[in-house]
Design a protein around this motif. Structure first.
Motif, PDB file in Angstrom:
ATOM      1  N   ALA A  94      85.194  51.097  28.503  1.00 41.85           N
ATOM      2  CA  ALA A  94      86.313  51.065  29.358  1.00 41.85           C
ATOM      3  C   ALA A  94      86.480  52.081  30.223  1.00 41.85           C
ATOM      4  O   ALA A  94      87.292  51.704  31.338  1.00 41.85           O
ATOM      5  CB  ALA A  94      87.506  51.191  28.294  1.00 41.85           C
ATOM      6  N   VAL A  95      85.904  53.218  30.042  1.00 38.18           N
ATOM      7  CA  VAL A  95      85.963  54.406  31.106  1.00 38.18           C
ATOM      8  C   VAL A  95      85.688  53.978  32.358  1.00 38.18           C
ATOM      9  O   VAL A  95      86.449  54.287  33.422  1.00 38.18           O
ATOM     10  CB  VAL A  95      85.172  55.739  30.530  1.00 38.18           C
ATOM     11  N   PRO A  96      84.477  53.523  32.743  1.00 41.28           N
ATOM     12  CA  PRO A  96      84.014  53.116  34.102  1.00 41.28           C
ATOM     13  C   PRO A  96      85.057  51.991  34.747  1.00 41.28           C
ATOM     14  O   PRO A  96      85.381  52.400  35.854  1.00 41.28           O
ATOM     15  CB  PRO A  96      82.615  52.652  33.834  1.00 41.28           C
ATOM     16  N   ARG A  97      85.530  51.060  33.918  1.00 38.40           N
ATOM     17  CA  ARG A  97      86.490  50.170  34.387  1.00 38.40           C
ATOM     18  C   ARG A  97      87.821  50.941  34.877  1.00 38.40           C
ATOM     19  O   ARG A  97      88.523  50.823  35.800  1.00 38.40           O
ATOM     20  CB  ARG A  97      86.853  49.343  33.460  1.00 38.40           C
ATOM     21  N   ALA A  98      88.179  52.092  33.918  1.00 41.96           N
ATOM     22  CA  ALA A  98      89.592  52.592  34.325  1.00 41.96           C
ATOM     23  C   ALA A  98      89.571  53.561  35.468  1.00 41.96           C
ATOM     24  O   ALA A  98      90.257  53.542  36.268  1.00 41.96           O
ATOM     25  CB  ALA A  98      89.934  53.577  33.048  1.00 41.96           C
ATOM     26  N   MET A  99      88.095  54.169  35.623  1.00 48.54           N
ATOM     27  CA  MET A  99      88.061  54.988  36.709  1.00 48.54           C
ATOM     28  C   MET A  99      87.877  54.418  38.066  1.00 48.54           C
ATOM     29  O   MET A  99      88.368  54.597  38.900  1.00 48.54           O
ATOM     30  CB  MET A  99      86.729  55.888  36.474  1.00 48.54           C
ATOM     31  N   GLY A 100      87.310  53.209  38.107  1.00 46.73           N
ATOM     32  CA  GLY A 100      87.100  52.177  39.119  1.00 46.73           C
ATOM     33  C   GLY A 100      88.692  51.738  39.655  1.00 46.73           C
ATOM     34  O   GLY A 100      88.922  51.529  40.627  1.00 46.73           O
ATOM     35  N   ALA A 101      89.598  51.604  38.482  1.00 46.36           N
ATOM     36  CA  ALA A 101      90.788  50.908  38.756  1.00 46.36           C
ATOM     37  C   ALA A 101      91.714  52.184  39.476  1.00 46.36           C
ATOM     38  O   ALA A 101      92.371  51.946  40.415  1.00 46.36           O
ATOM     39  CB  ALA A 101      91.493  50.534  37.460  1.00 46.36           C
ATOM     40  N   VAL A 102      91.584  53.341  39.031  1.00 36.26           N
ATOM     41  CA  VAL A 102      92.328  54.485  39.382  1.00 36.26           C
ATOM     42  C   VAL A 102      91.694  54.733  40.938  1.00 36.26           C
ATOM     43  O   VAL A 102      92.576  55.129  41.741  1.00 36.26           O
ATOM     44  CB  VAL A 102      92.201  55.657  38.549  1.00 36.26           C
ATOM     45  N   ALA A 103      90.438  54.508  41.144  1.00 37.07           N
ATOM     46  CA  ALA A 103      89.988  54.824  42.528  1.00 37.07           C
ATOM     47  C   ALA A 103      90.659  53.801  43.390  1.00 37.07           C
ATOM     48  O   ALA A 103      90.733  54.203  44.668  1.00 37.07           O
ATOM     49  CB  ALA A 103      88.401  54.569  42.465  1.00 37.07           C
ATOM     50  N   GLY A 104      90.784  52.588  43.090  1.00 39.44           N
ATOM     51  CA  GLY A 104      91.151  51.339  43.831  1.00 39.44           C
ATOM     52  C   GLY A 104      92.770  51.837  43.979  1.00 39.44           C
ATOM     53  O   GLY A 104      93.242  51.504  45.107  1.00 39.44           O
TER      54      GLY A 104
END
Length: 147
Positions: A111-121
């Motif tokens: 989940a962490v990479p997806r969450a970081m990607g979402a926050v980046a977006g």
């Protein structure tokens, strides 16, 4: 007693100090976030290598937390509750309290990479919205001064 132990276990885990590795990440990301440089923050959070590193670090920390010895904390909680602290399993851990939690570290790691990607977006989108938000704030200030 089980509810009390679960609460005590959660409190113990929640109040643990942050490991040095996590502090390194906080030192890296916090200044960028505080500077308001959303493009740079978005770039850092969107970096697949950083996402992987963060995921592995948090996954490892979750594994450690699941195996943290909780007997001393549970014994103290039992004593406070007026129960016999000797009845507490000396090998008590979060994992033993909740055996289904063993898959949590892997889920967190995914989940962490997806969450970081979402926050980046979101940071990138927010940066694009800043001029419009500033203009809106100026108009609201102007309109409020009329009253």
């Amino acid at each position: 007693m089980r509810k009390l132990l679960s609460a005590a276990a959660f409190a113990g885990a929640a109040t643990m100090s942050v490991p040095l590795a996590a502090q390194d990440y906080a030192d890296e990301y916090a200044p960028v976030a505080q500077s308001g440089d959303l493009a740079s923050l978005s770039e850092k959070l969107g970096d697949p290598d950083k996402q992987y590193e963060m995921a592995m670090m948090i996954q490892t920390m979750t594994e450690v937390l699941l195996d943290l010895p909780l007997a001393p904390l549970a014994e103290a909680a039992a004593e406070i509750a007026g129960e016999d602290p000797a009845r507490v399993d000396p090998n008590l851990t979060l994992r033993s309290l909740s055996p289904q939690s063993s898959d949590v570290p892997e889920k967190v790691g995914r989940a962490v990479p997806r969450a970081m990607g979402a926050v980046a977006g979101m940071a990138k989108g927010f940066e694009a919205m800043l001029p419009a938000l500033r203009e809106m704030a100026d108009r609201m200030e102007e309109a409020a001064s009329d009253y």
